[in-house]
Design a protein around this motif. Structure first.
Motif, PDB file in Angstrom:
ATOM      1  N   ILE A 149      28.253  40.320  33.209  1.00 55.66           N
ATOM      2  CA  ILE A 149      29.484  40.973  32.748  1.00 55.66           C
ATOM      3  C   ILE A 149      30.147  41.657  33.944  1.00 55.66           C
ATOM      4  CG2 ILE A 149      28.306  43.153  32.115  1.00 55.66           C
ATOM      5  CD1 ILE A 149      30.336  43.319  29.726  1.00 55.66           C
ATOM      6  N   ARG A 150      31.481  41.664  33.935  1.00 55.84           N
ATOM      7  CA  ARG A 150      32.220  42.368  34.976  1.00 55.84           C
ATOM      8  C   ARG A 150      32.954  43.566  34.366  1.00 55.84           C
ATOM      9  NH1 ARG A 150      37.209  41.323  37.642  1.00 55.84           N
ATOM     10  NH2 ARG A 150      37.605  43.391  36.796  1.00 55.84           N
ATOM     11  N   GLY A 151      33.393  44.476  35.199  1.00 50.70           N
ATOM     12  CA  GLY A 151      34.188  45.611  34.739  1.00 50.70           C
ATOM     13  C   GLY A 151      34.343  46.577  35.895  1.00 50.70           C
ATOM     14  N   GLY A 208      36.791  43.807  46.459  1.00 51.30           N
ATOM     15  CA  GLY A 208      38.063  43.311  45.953  1.00 51.30           C
ATOM     16  C   GLY A 208      38.983  42.797  47.047  1.00 51.30           C
ATOM     17  N   ALA A 209      40.019  42.102  46.582  1.00 41.71           N
ATOM     18  CA  ALA A 209      40.981  41.477  47.492  1.00 41.71           C
ATOM     19  C   ALA A 209      41.553  42.483  48.493  1.00 41.71           C
ATOM     20  CB  ALA A 209      42.102  40.854  46.667  1.00 41.71           C
ATOM     21  N   ARG A 210      41.860  43.683  48.005  1.00 41.71           N
ATOM     22  CA  ARG A 210      42.478  44.685  48.876  1.00 41.71           C
ATOM     23  C   ARG A 210      41.514  45.210  49.935  1.00 41.71           C
ATOM     24  NH1 ARG A 210      43.907  44.092  44.263  1.00 41.71           N
ATOM     25  NH2 ARG A 210      46.064  43.933  43.634  1.00 41.71           N
ATOM     26  N   LEU A 230      32.563  38.521  46.987  1.00 40.66           N
ATOM     27  CA  LEU A 230      33.650  38.857  47.908  1.00 40.66           C
ATOM     28  C   LEU A 230      34.909  38.105  47.525  1.00 40.66           C
ATOM     29  CD1 LEU A 230      34.630  40.164  50.610  1.00 40.66           C
ATOM     30  CD2 LEU A 230      33.828  38.074  51.748  1.00 40.66           C
ATOM     31  N   LYS A 231      35.965  38.865  47.245  1.00 41.77           N
ATOM     32  CA  LYS A 231      37.215  38.226  46.854  1.00 41.77           C
ATOM     33  C   LYS A 231      38.104  37.973  48.055  1.00 41.77           C
ATOM     34  CE  LYS A 231      37.832  39.029  42.151  1.00 41.77           C
ATOM     35  NZ  LYS A 231      38.934  39.400  41.248  1.00 41.77           N
ATOM     36  N   ARG A 232      38.869  36.912  47.970  1.00 38.89           N
ATOM     37  CA  ARG A 232      39.790  36.582  49.062  1.00 38.89           C
ATOM     38  C   ARG A 232      40.938  37.591  49.092  1.00 38.89           C
ATOM     39  NH1 ARG A 232      42.780  30.738  49.849  1.00 38.89           N
ATOM     40  NH2 ARG A 232      43.915  31.250  51.754  1.00 38.89           N
ATOM     41  N   GLU A 260      37.787  32.857  45.168  1.00 36.59           N
ATOM     42  CA  GLU A 260      39.219  32.582  45.340  1.00 36.59           C
ATOM     43  C   GLU A 260      39.941  33.230  44.160  1.00 36.59           C
ATOM     44  OE1 GLU A 260      41.562  31.190  47.299  1.00 36.59           O
ATOM     45  OE2 GLU A 260      43.012  31.349  45.668  1.00 36.59           O
ATOM     46  N   ARG A 261      40.952  34.068  44.464  1.00 42.84           N
ATOM     47  CA  ARG A 261      41.635  34.799  43.389  1.00 42.84           C
ATOM     48  C   ARG A 261      43.151  34.741  43.555  1.00 42.84           C
ATOM     49  NH1 ARG A 261      45.090  38.211  44.890  1.00 42.84           N
ATOM     50  NH2 ARG A 261      44.555  39.956  43.553  1.00 42.84           N
ATOM     51  N   GLY A 262      43.588  33.672  44.265  1.00 36.07           N
ATOM     52  CA  GLY A 262      45.027  33.509  44.438  1.00 36.07           C
ATOM     53  C   GLY A 262      45.520  34.278  45.650  1.00 36.07           C
TER      54      GLY A 262
HETATM   55  C1  PEP Z   1      39.292  42.774  39.889  1.00 33.12           C
HETATM   56  O1  PEP Z   1      38.649  41.706  39.819  1.00 33.12           O
HETATM   57  O2  PEP Z   1      39.046  43.739  39.160  1.00 33.12           O
HETATM   58  C2  PEP Z   1      40.379  42.909  40.863  1.00 33.12           C
HETATM   59  C3  PEP Z   1      40.979  44.073  41.093  1.00 33.12           C
HETATM   60  O3  PEP Z   1      40.709  41.756  41.462  1.00 33.12           O
HETATM   61  P1  PEP Z   1      41.314  41.509  42.941  1.00 33.12           P
HETATM   62  O4  PEP Z   1      40.564  42.375  43.880  1.00 33.12           O
HETATM   63  O5  PEP Z   1      41.070  40.047  43.146  1.00 33.12           O
HETATM   64  O6  PEP Z   1      42.778  41.832  42.846  1.00 33.12           O
END
Ligand code: PEP
Ligand code: MN
Length: 361
Positions: A149-151, A208-210, A230-232, A260-262
């Motif tokens: 689960i994520r959150g 997160g991406a940021r 690790l998000k792009r 990959e998250r766009g």
């Molecule tokens: C998230 O997955 O909660 C999120 C903030 O996504 P991202 O860092 O990809 O914008």
């Protein structure tokens, strides 16, 4: 006669080329020797003052006919080539690179072998808002036989006046849920100073991406033994994404999932542009599992299913999507989270899709 002369001159040029060739290689060998001594002393191989001295010496002794600029250019290349020879393995080939390690890295989380061929699913709300809200989603996840689960407890929001997440309180809720429903928890950490206390509450550190280029955070996550998702970055190239993962693995943690998250483009129809071809590129270039977050890449509920199908068809190791018991009143990402009935339908259709292509979940 002039023909003979030309041949003679060409022979000399050939001989000179060979002489230069042998001198350049001899020079490289000497520089290598110096490199070995420097390594023992623990000093940096590249020394700008020494390079300046060598260039000055050449300048003092240079009589032409080549221009000063040309000589500098040629010698800079010669200097570089010798230095390159001494580069350590990790500079030539990254630790995350498939050239360095041909076998897939499997990330083991709560009985799931991520990256072993069967897609993994990570669902959950955008942000932790209350125990009841997360529990409702957890129940639905558990009923599908899923294990994660994520959150978000720390929400990196565009505006400082938007809901920032429940912080430690949110992590406590997630831990409670994890125990009650047997689910591994994926949650975003935004600063190394939160890491220690977060480690007791979560199973996967999301970056997160940021924060993809928050190098201190990457290094801190790399020094833990928890898996990292690790998000792009919002505008990160694939190369920058790979190097961000290298920061983590360089500290000893190879349990990394790339997501990959766009990326931001001029296209306005979707929140971001899902770079679907990044999936096979990342799988070719690295040995790490690759996920696709269909929620943040599209920002549109109607595109979650087709994009999840695309992700699975192209070889993603997992899909992430957001689910909320009442998306209309969600404190973040209200437009794009699925309700629980929408989640049920999404998952069922995806299962059928996978069965029709004989993809196992
Ligand atoms: C998230 O997955 O909660 C999120 C903030 O996504 P991202 O860092 O990809 O914008
Ligand atoms: Mn979100």
């Amino acid at each position: 006669m002039s023909h003979q002369n030309l041949d003679h001159l060409r022979d000399r040029v050939d001989a000179l080329n060979l002489e230069i060739l042998s001198l350049i290689n001899e020079r490289a060998e000497v520089v290598q020797e110096i490199g070995k001594i420097k390594e023992k002393q623990g000093v940096n191989r590249y020394d700008p003052l020494r390079e300046r001295h060598m260039l000055n010496l050449l300048k003092e002794n240079h009589e032409g006919p080549l221009s000063q600029g040309t000589i500098e250019h040629i010698f800079k290349e010669i200097f570089k080539s010798a230095l390159k020879l001494q580069e350590t393995d990790h500079k030539k080939e990254l630790l995350v690179s498939r050239k360095r390690k041909p076998e897939d890295t499997i990330v083991n989380i709560n009985g799931e072998a991520i990256g072993s061929g069967e897609p993994t699913f990570v669902f959950g709300p955008c942000a932790v808002e209350s125990y009841e809200q997360v529990a409702a989603v957890a129940e639905s996840i558990q009923s599908k036989g899923l294990k994660m689960i994520r959150g978000g407890a720390y929400k990196p929001r565009t505006s400082p006046y938007d809901f920032q997440g429940l912080g430690l309180e949110g992590l406590k809720i997630l831990k409670q849920i994890s125990k009650e429903f047997g689910l591994a928890v994926v949650s975003e950490i935004v600063t190394p100073s939160h890491l220690d206390e977060a480690l007791d509450h979560i199973d996967v550190i999301q970056i997160g991406a940021r924060n993809m280029q928050n190098f201190e955070l990457l290094k801190a996550a790399g020094a833990t033994n928890k898996p990292v998702l690790l998000k792009r970055g919002l505008a990160a190239t694939i190369d920058e994404f790979i190097n961000a993962a290298e920061y983590i693995i360089s500290k000893g943690n190879d349990q990394i999932i790339l997501c990959e998250r766009g990326i931001r483009t001029y296209e306005k129809a979707t929140r971001n542009t899902l770079d679907i071809s990044a999936v096979p590129i990342l799988k070719q270039e690295t040995h790490l599992p690759v996920f696709v977050d269909v929620t943040h890449s599209t920002g549109r509920r109607d595109l979650l299913l087709p994009c999840a199908k695309a992700a699975i068809a192209i070889g993603a190791d997992g899909v992430m999507a957001e689910v909320h018991p009442d998306p209309a009143v969600a404190l973040s990402d209200a437009q794009q989270q699925m309700s629980i009935p929408q989640f049920d339908e999404f998952y069922e259709t995806l299962q059928k899709f996978m069965k029709s292509y004989e993809i196992q979940a």
